[in-house]
Structures are given as C-alpha cells and as structure tokens.
Enzyme design. Structure first.
Site, PDB file in Angstrom:
ATOM      1  CE  LYS A  57       0.573   5.942   7.759  1.00 44.05           C
ATOM      2  NZ  LYS A  57      -0.744   6.494   8.120  1.00 44.05           N
ATOM      3  CG  ASP A  90       6.149   3.355   1.687  1.00 41.60           C
ATOM      4  OD1 ASP A  90       6.260   4.045   2.712  1.00 41.60           O
ATOM      5  OD2 ASP A  90       5.066   3.181   1.100  1.00 41.60           O
ATOM      6  CG  PHE A 109      -1.878   1.212   1.179  1.00 41.72           C
ATOM      7  CD1 PHE A 109      -3.099   1.112   0.534  1.00 41.72           C
ATOM      8  CD2 PHE A 109      -1.533   2.425   1.761  1.00 41.72           C
ATOM      9  CE1 PHE A 109      -3.970   2.194   0.474  1.00 41.72           C
ATOM     10  CE2 PHE A 109      -2.401   3.515   1.705  1.00 41.72           C
ATOM     11  CZ  PHE A 109      -3.620   3.396   1.062  1.00 41.72           C
TER      12      PHE A 109
END
Length: 401
Positions: free
Chosen positions: A251, A222, A135
């Site tokens: 994040k 990532d 994702f």
C-alpha cells in the site's frame, strides 16, 4: 452525481461496485472528476497515496526513472533494490527483504515462509494461527487466512493449516495452541483494516511476541495497511516496543506505484533460497525508486509526526462531534487510520459523502474508514469533519438499526 443506465466500463469484469465517478487528476489531498467536481480525498486509494497526489518531488523522481529504466528481470541487479531494502531494514530493525508488487503477494510469501520454516524443522503439516475478522488477501491461501466468511463463500475448499482465534485474548491463543506441535507461526494485522479498524492492544502484541519466543514460532505482523507511517511510527507494531520475525508491507510503500515487500528478522532470514519463491514485476527499478523516494520525502517533511498530530486532532474532533449521537458506537484507530462504527450497515454513506465532496470507504458493513494521505493538515482534517458529520447524522436520522 449521474447514475448511468449502462455500465461505464462494459468490457471490464464487474468485480467492484464502483461509484459513477471518473477521476482524472489530483493535487495534494484533493482529486477532480471528468465533470470538474472536486473531492477531498480521505481514502488515499485505501491507504496507498502516502504523499497525496502529484507531489512535485515524487513526480520528478518518477519522471527521471521512467526515462532511464522501468523494468529489468530479477536475473540482474539495478541501483535501487539494495538502498530500499536497507532503508526498510534500518527503520524496522530487521535483516532482509523480498520485494513483490502487492499486499496479497507479500502475505502469500509470508505464509510460504512459515510453511517452509515448519517443514525445515520436520513438521509435516505446519499450522498458522490467524484471527477473527482478519483480512490478508484474495488468493486461495490468503483468503483462507482471512476471517471473513462472506469473502470466502464460493471459493471452497479453503486451504488447510489455519487455527483461528479472537484478537486481544492471550488465553484464547494459549488454549487454541496447547499441546499442538504443528504450530509454526502467529499471523495478525497490528490494526485490522478491512475487518473494521480494530487495533490490537500493545500488551497483547508483546504477549504474543513472548509466546512465539517460548515456542520457537514465527511472529508475522501484517503491516500492509497500517504500516509506512500511518499511525505515527514507521510500523504500527512499534507502539508495542517489539519486533516481528516477518512483516509484509505494501500500500503506502510506493505512494501509488505498486510495491510490496516482506521484511524478515534473523529467525526467518535465509529460509528462502534460489528457486523457493519469485516474482516477475517485484523489485523493478520504477517501484524501488518510488519506495525509496517515498521514505526520503516522508522523513524530510516530517510525515510521521504529522500523521500522529493531525490524526489525533481528527480523532478528537470526530469524537467531539459524534459522541452521544444515537447510532454511533465508537470512534477508534491510531494516527491517520480511523474507523467510526455505527450500529447499522452504512454502505450508502460512500456515495452520500462523495456527493458532498468527500471520498471515504465503509468496511465491515458498519465502519466508516478514514485513511487520508499522510500530508493531510489540520484545516483539511476539519474539512473532513465538516463534510462527514452532517452526512452521518442525516443517515442515522433517516434509517433504522
């Protein structure tokens, strides 16, 4: 917990299946709702609130910055961009940073970097290797790189140029790329988050690094969800002892203030030139101050060691309580990024646990995800176990696979 007859937010697009809870304030690892109910936060805004809620030092720094300068155009310098970029380069061993505002933007920038890297080498239609269950975001390019047909459905045609392989299978990667001169990069999460908290093996990551070096591909990792100390190192790939060429972050970088970044090494540095990429809000003074203060507090309070130590304790206690329970398949993860996989869809546990005073999420339909603030202590970890395990057991007793 109330279930209103009408939506709580009738003028907001219904893109989220929100619980009927209105959170109003927090302190440390706890939050409270508008009815005064208290919750232990084991979700941290989905791995965002690194320092928990209302950390006094962080609050003071942001209050000071709001009183000075919140936003300026990237036409100008301000005092905080270079210090944060230098801090990220120092801790990653990389060279340059592009700042943006989210993980999606960071991943989109990484994909653009890979495309231009290939085009600069004369490759007309560059291809990027991506992974099953991955994702990377919900823009058209990051959605196309994502390995979840359910989130892609309805948004076809997808962007071309991706080759998909399974995780932890170096031979599958070799077969998928053999004889293909258009491959320019390999792109994966060091620990898949939305895909079900699946770590990539350290040996596999090292093997991909060697393959990228052999073929002059970019290794793009990532770290949006698993980075910024969550696993006990600054970045999860550091457990494999390697460095990527491109590393998207977001994040936890700003402890709740939107901050994204793409950190690059020598192979990817200076690919972007003026006019190749940009952002309005990325790199603004408030976000940069938040990122730098987050790093300083993490180091001063030993939060990497805390994440490793308390994460191991939480994992051990969960495994001891759930191992052998019919319906529990696995407890996995690293540091304070833990997934508990069941043998059946378990989305109902999100509300059931909230009613018991515990905030968490379910991802990949069957995986309970725990990504609490990095300030979590052992007593709070024990409280997570005490609140969660009875709910899991009751749910498994009441449902069938």
């Amino acid at each position: 917990m109330p279930t209103p007859d009408a939506p709580l937010e009738p003028h907001v697009m219904p893109t989220y299946a929100r619980l009927p809870i209105t959170l109003t304030h927090g302190r440390g690892c706890r939050v409270w709702d508008s009815d005064g109910r208290e919750y232990l936060d084991a979700l941290a805004g989905i791995a965002v609130n690194t320092l928990g809620h209302a950390h006094p030092r962080f609050v003071r720094a942001l209050q000071e910055q709001v009183g000075r300068l919140i936003h300026v155009s990237n036409y100008y310098h301000h005092p905080w961009t270079e210090p944060l970029a230098a801090a990220l380069c120092e801790r990653s061993g990389l060279e340059q940073v592009f700042f943006c505002s989210s993980g999606l933007e960071a991943n989109e920038a990484a994909l653009k970097l890979a495309r231009k890297f290939g085009r600069d080498k004369g490759i007309e239609r560059p291809q990027i290797v991506v992974y099953e269950r991955a994702f990377h975001g919900r823009s058209l390019a990051t959605l196309s790189a994502t390995g979840n047909p359910k989130v892609q459905a309805g948004f076809e045609p997808l962007v071309e140029g991706f080759i998909r392989v399974p995780i932890n299978d170096l031979e599958a990667l070799r077969r998928a790329t053999a004889g293909n001169p258009s491959v320019v990069a390999v792109f994966f999460e060091a620990i898949q988050g939305e895909g079900g908290v699946h770590p990539l093996d350290a040996d596999y990551i090292a093997g991909v690094r060697a393959l990228c070096d052999e073929h002059d591909w970019l290794l793009m990792i990532d770290e949006v969800q698993c980075g910024m100390g969550r696993t006990g190192k600054w970045f999860a790939h550091q457990w494999a002892g390697i460095r990527p060429d491109v590393m998207p972050l977001a994040k936890g970088l700003g402890s709740g203030v939107p901050v994204g970044a793409v950190v690059v090494g020598p192979r990817a540095a200076r690919i972007f030139q003026p006019g190749n990429h940009g952002t309005t809000f990325g790199g603004n003074p408030l976000a940069m101050r938040a990122g730098l203060e987050t790093i300083r507090i993490m180091e001063d309070e030993g939060l990497l060691d805390n994440a490793a130590r308390v994460g191991t304790h939480l994992h051990t206690q969960l495994w001891a309580a759930l191992h052998g329970v019919p319906g529990v398949r696995e407890v996995r993860g690293k540091g304070l990024m833990i997934g508990i996989e069941l043998d059946r869809p378990c989305g109902a546990l999100v509300q059931r646990c909230a009613e018991a005073g515990l905030l968490l999420s379910v991802t990949a339909e069957r995986v309970i995800r725990l990504v609490p603030p990095l300030i979590l202590n052992a007593a709070e970890a024990d409280e997570i176990v005490a609140k969660l395990v009875p709910q899991v057991r009751a749910f498994l007793d009441e449902t069938t696979a």
